[in-house]
Design an enzyme around this catalytic site. Structure first.
Site, PDB file in Angstrom:
ATOM      1  N   HIS A  43      53.890  45.126  78.409  1.00 46.47           N
ATOM      2  CA  HIS A  43      54.542  46.606  78.859  1.00 46.47           C
ATOM      3  C   HIS A  43      55.666  46.605  77.660  1.00 46.47           C
ATOM      4  CE1 HIS A  43      55.949  49.885  80.966  1.00 46.47           C
ATOM      5  NE2 HIS A  43      57.532  49.392  80.739  1.00 46.47           N
ATOM      6  N   THR A  96      30.628  49.436  48.929  1.00 47.05           N
ATOM      7  CA  THR A  96      30.940  50.738  49.471  1.00 47.05           C
ATOM      8  C   THR A  96      32.449  50.641  50.245  1.00 47.05           C
ATOM      9  OG1 THR A  96      28.762  51.357  49.669  1.00 47.05           O
ATOM     10  CG2 THR A  96      30.432  52.845  50.971  1.00 47.05           C
ATOM     11  N   GLY A 131      32.954  44.054  46.650  1.00 46.22           N
ATOM     12  CA  GLY A 131      33.605  44.857  47.877  1.00 46.22           C
ATOM     13  C   GLY A 131      32.790  45.903  48.131  1.00 46.22           C
ATOM     14  N   GLY A 139      30.098  64.518  61.468  1.00 46.07           N
ATOM     15  CA  GLY A 139      29.858  63.088  61.688  1.00 46.07           C
ATOM     16  C   GLY A 139      31.100  62.400  61.518  1.00 46.07           C
ATOM     17  N   GLY A 195      23.121  47.982  50.985  1.00 47.31           N
ATOM     18  CA  GLY A 195      23.979  48.957  51.499  1.00 47.31           C
ATOM     19  C   GLY A 195      23.411  50.285  51.460  1.00 47.31           C
ATOM     20  N   SER A 196      24.076  51.489  51.138  1.00 47.60           N
ATOM     21  CA  SER A 196      23.599  52.736  51.151  1.00 47.60           C
ATOM     22  C   SER A 196      24.059  53.670  50.161  1.00 47.60           C
ATOM     23  CB  SER A 196      23.776  53.438  52.532  1.00 47.60           C
ATOM     24  OG  SER A 196      25.149  53.268  52.891  1.00 47.60           O
ATOM     25  N   LEU A 253      27.815  50.218  59.874  1.00 40.97           N
ATOM     26  CA  LEU A 253      29.248  49.820  59.826  1.00 40.97           C
ATOM     27  C   LEU A 253      29.551  48.604  59.075  1.00 40.97           C
ATOM     28  CD1 LEU A 253      29.436  50.275  63.788  1.00 40.97           C
ATOM     29  CD2 LEU A 253      30.662  51.725  61.961  1.00 40.97           C
ATOM     30  N   GLU A 273      36.598  62.325  59.247  1.00 36.80           N
ATOM     31  CA  GLU A 273      37.632  61.783  58.686  1.00 36.80           C
ATOM     32  C   GLU A 273      38.317  62.399  57.393  1.00 36.80           C
ATOM     33  OE1 GLU A 273      37.260  57.691  57.893  1.00 36.80           O
ATOM     34  OE2 GLU A 273      36.978  57.121  60.206  1.00 36.80           O
TER      35      GLU A 273
HETATM   36  P1  FAD Z   1      27.815  48.193  50.927  1.00 35.29           P
HETATM   37  O1  FAD Z   1      29.265  48.105  51.094  1.00 35.29           O
HETATM   38  O2  FAD Z   1      27.268  49.497  50.388  1.00 35.29           O
HETATM   39  O3  FAD Z   1      27.575  47.213  49.691  1.00 35.29           O
HETATM   40  C1  FAD Z   1      26.101  47.165  48.909  1.00 35.29           C
HETATM   41  C2  FAD Z   1      26.586  46.547  47.649  1.00 35.29           C
HETATM   42  O4  FAD Z   1      25.404  46.260  46.865  1.00 35.29           O
HETATM   43  C3  FAD Z   1      27.206  47.749  46.454  1.00 35.29           C
HETATM   44  O5  FAD Z   1      28.391  47.074  45.950  1.00 35.29           O
HETATM   45  C4  FAD Z   1      26.164  47.764  45.516  1.00 35.29           C
HETATM   46  O6  FAD Z   1      26.774  48.172  44.218  1.00 35.29           O
HETATM   47  C5  FAD Z   1      25.136  46.708  45.421  1.00 35.29           C
HETATM   48  N1  FAD Z   1      23.881  46.719  44.975  1.00 35.29           N
HETATM   49  C6  FAD Z   1      22.946  47.842  45.431  1.00 35.29           C
HETATM   50  N2  FAD Z   1      21.809  47.388  45.001  1.00 35.29           N
HETATM   51  C7  FAD Z   1      21.933  46.500  44.128  1.00 35.29           C
HETATM   52  C8  FAD Z   1      21.008  45.673  43.438  1.00 35.29           C
HETATM   53  N3  FAD Z   1      19.828  45.833  43.038  1.00 35.29           N
HETATM   54  N4  FAD Z   1      21.592  44.708  42.437  1.00 35.29           N
HETATM   55  C9  FAD Z   1      22.949  44.277  42.530  1.00 35.29           C
HETATM   56  N5  FAD Z   1      23.680  45.033  43.353  1.00 35.29           N
HETATM   57  C10 FAD Z   1      23.274  45.922  44.083  1.00 35.29           C
HETATM   58  N6  FAD Z   1      32.599  51.493  58.052  1.00 35.29           N
HETATM   59  C11 FAD Z   1      33.410  51.047  59.183  1.00 35.29           C
HETATM   60  O7  FAD Z   1      33.017  49.985  59.729  1.00 35.29           O
HETATM   61  N7  FAD Z   1      34.647  51.583  59.243  1.00 35.29           N
HETATM   62  C12 FAD Z   1      34.902  52.664  58.471  1.00 35.29           C
HETATM   63  O8  FAD Z   1      36.041  53.100  58.665  1.00 35.29           O
HETATM   64  C13 FAD Z   1      34.332  52.977  57.382  1.00 35.29           C
HETATM   65  N8  FAD Z   1      34.693  54.254  56.624  1.00 35.29           N
HETATM   66  C14 FAD Z   1      33.808  54.711  55.785  1.00 35.29           C
HETATM   67  C15 FAD Z   1      34.045  55.607  55.106  1.00 35.29           C
HETATM   68  C16 FAD Z   1      33.307  56.592  54.030  1.00 35.29           C
HETATM   69  C17 FAD Z   1      33.692  57.484  53.310  1.00 35.29           C
HETATM   70  C18 FAD Z   1      31.831  55.516  53.792  1.00 35.29           C
HETATM   71  C19 FAD Z   1      31.320  56.284  52.846  1.00 35.29           C
HETATM   72  C20 FAD Z   1      31.610  54.612  54.657  1.00 35.29           C
HETATM   73  C21 FAD Z   1      32.397  53.883  55.598  1.00 35.29           C
HETATM   74  N9  FAD Z   1      32.077  53.113  56.340  1.00 35.29           N
HETATM   75  C22 FAD Z   1      32.921  52.577  57.496  1.00 35.29           C
HETATM   76  C23 FAD Z   1      30.668  52.546  56.258  1.00 35.29           C
HETATM   77  C24 FAD Z   1      30.841  51.133  55.557  1.00 35.29           C
HETATM   78  O9  FAD Z   1      31.342  51.462  54.172  1.00 35.29           O
HETATM   79  C25 FAD Z   1      29.436  50.495  55.382  1.00 35.29           C
HETATM   80  O10 FAD Z   1      28.903  50.374  56.675  1.00 35.29           O
HETATM   81  C26 FAD Z   1      29.553  49.279  54.513  1.00 35.29           C
HETATM   82  O11 FAD Z   1      30.154  49.354  53.357  1.00 35.29           O
HETATM   83  C27 FAD Z   1      28.250  48.676  54.542  1.00 35.29           C
HETATM   84  O12 FAD Z   1      28.194  47.295  54.011  1.00 35.29           O
HETATM   85  P2  FAD Z   1      26.948  46.522  53.218  1.00 35.29           P
HETATM   86  O13 FAD Z   1      27.522  45.250  52.729  1.00 35.29           O
HETATM   87  O14 FAD Z   1      25.904  46.679  53.909  1.00 35.29           O
HETATM   88  O15 FAD Z   1      26.841  47.657  51.876  1.00 35.29           O
END
Ligand code: FAD
Length: 444
Positions: A431, A40, A38, A171, A130-131, A304, A176
């Protein structure tokens, strides 16, 4: 050793959704995830914050004192929501065409990835790692960190409600979290280096939101540059007055942005180039190595959840030689403050240079029947068109008010099909709904 069509690293909304899409298209997938499925979004981002914000809104109604008990219950409910959704994703990933390896993935070379003890030889790789929170290199924030300094990750897993919170950074995440803590009755200060909050949002909408949040009791310190954190003291330079000022707080939330998660991937060994903003990709999300793609937060393009998912879909289409019409220039986004803010397309600041004859069209919630009925009269819809002619196209929409995200989603669909203002006027709206403010704006 496992040979596979596609290896995906990371199971956030980029990784797991892409795995399911790829399997649907007939590919065999190995998915690596070193933490919970799932990513971040589900575990430390979108979902936990929205669950807490929902309960905070309820706690706020009629209350101004600290809502410690309500916060505790909200944290418990948030855990349940996240656990339930995580279970749902695990079930989806139990598809026989997906091999889920729950360990850290590392490149050995461009054709080989190790995941723990396992060696994977994929035809194609999608990096979706991710980040992570980016901490500014300031005393008290960078290690050794003051015990009063927290990240969003820390606060989303802490059951204790602080009486006061100082948020560094106005930001999306900062605002939020500020809204959530304010609604649970905390005293909230927000310190921001720029002279307005939400720099990527249309200026008029950002200013209105800030004023509304100020009325709710959040105190903004704009054009203020944090210099250091000393214990529980945030020390900053007021760049307008040229004075040094400080705020004392039990809880200092650093929300100054996020950085790509590339640690331990050994990208260099595969020849994949990256910088501080993310892995370098072209418009098909191909990295500097053919057959290796990078999607989602790790390429730093649009941080996002839905952007990550759409990029993954496009990358799989490229792998399979399929065409799609995904318009990455039309990326709707929302900020779930109270009230909400949402936007799509060009802001007024950006449209000026591209379309000098642009027009703006506004509608206000206060004259909308549904807004009156549900006591949500604070709000504005702003539509931007690329010219003055009746057939000028809609190129942007910015909304502050209840259900802003849903209103903007409608306009995102219209912009995708190059709809004009006149055509919008001809669309019958239910409406009473808040979306009728769009018709009001289109007829102004
Ligand atoms: P991620 O969701 O970060 O998933 C990356 C996964 O890769 C992680 O599970 C990590 O453990 C795994 N990983 C990393 N390196 C390795 C490795 N070498 N080997 C194996 N696994 C690894 N976005 C929205 O659109 N709407 C929102 O309302 C929103 N609210 C947010 C609120 C907060 C507090 C935060 C922090 C972010 C929010 N975001 C929101 C941003 C959103 O969470 C991210 O844009 C999104 O999760 C990015 O998805 P991703 O699949 O790129 O990476």
């Amino acid at each position: 050793m496992i040979e596979t069509d596609l290896m995906i690293i990371g199971s956030g909304p980029g990784g797991y959704e892409t795995a399911l899409y790829a399997v649907n298209k007939g590919l065999k997938v190995v998915l690596a995830e070193e933490r919970e499925v799932g990513g971040t979004c589900l575990n430390r981002g979108c979902i936990p914050t929205k669950s807490l914000l929902h309960d905070a809104t309820k706690a706020a109604s009629g209350n101004t004192e600290l809502q410690a008990e309500a916060f505790k219950r909200a944290m418990e409910r948030k855990e349940q929501v996240v656990a339930g959704l995580r279970q749902g994703i695990s079930t989806l990933l139990s598809n026989p065409a997906i091999t889920l390896l729950q360990e850290h993935a590392t490149f050995v070379d461009a054709k080989t990835v190790t995941v723990g003890e396992e060696i994977v030889k994929p035809q194609h790789v999608i990096i979706a790692t991710g980040s992570k929170v980016k901490m500014p290199p300031l005393p008290g924030i960078k290690e050794p960190r003051s015990p009063y300094v927290f990240t969003s990750d820390d606060l989303l897993s802490s059951p204790i409600l602080p009486p006061n919170v100082c948020v560094i950074g106005a930001g999306v995440i900062g605002l939020e979290m500020a809204t959530m803590f304010r609604d649970f009755g905390c005293k909230v200060d927000v310190v921001e280096f720029l002279s307005e909050c939400l720099p990527t949002v249309d200026g008029e909408i950002a200013r209105r939101l800030r004023k509304t949040l100020e009325k709710s009791g959040i105190k903004f310190h704009l054009a203020c540059q944090v210099c250091e954190v000393n214990g529980n003291e945030v020390i900053y330079l007021n760049t307008k007055k040229k004075t040094e000022e400080h705020i004392v707080s039990d809880c200092i939330l650093v929300a100054t942005g996020r950085a790509p998660q590339v640690e331990g991937l050994e990208l260099e060994t595969a020849g994949i180039q990256y910088n501080g903003h993310g892995i370098l990709v072209d418009d098909d999300f191909t990295t500097t190595v053919p057959d290796i793609y990078a999607i989602g937060d790790v390429n730093g393009r649009q941080m996002l959840a839905h952007a990550a998912t759409a990029q993954g879909r496009h990358a799989v289409n490229r792998i399979l030689g399929l065409e799609d019409r995904i318009r990455f220039d039309i990326m709707p986004a929302a900020v779930f403050t109270r009230p909400e803010v949402a936007s799509v397309g060009l802001t007024e600041e950006l449209v000026r240079s591209q379309f000098p004859d642009y027009t703006t069209h506004k509608g206000f919630y206060r004259s909308n029947g549904k807004a009156q009925a549900i006591e949500a009269t604070e709000g504005l819809v702003k539509i931007i068109c690329d010219g003055k002619q009746p057939d000028s196209k809609i190129v942007g929409c910015h909304v502050m008010g209840a259900n802003a995200a849903a209103i903007v989603q409608e306009v995102a669909a219209l912009i995708n099909f190059d709809v004009t203002l006149e055509q919008l006027r001809d669309i019958i709206h239910i409406h009473p709904t808040l979306n009728e403010v769009l018709l009001q704006a289109a007829s102004d």
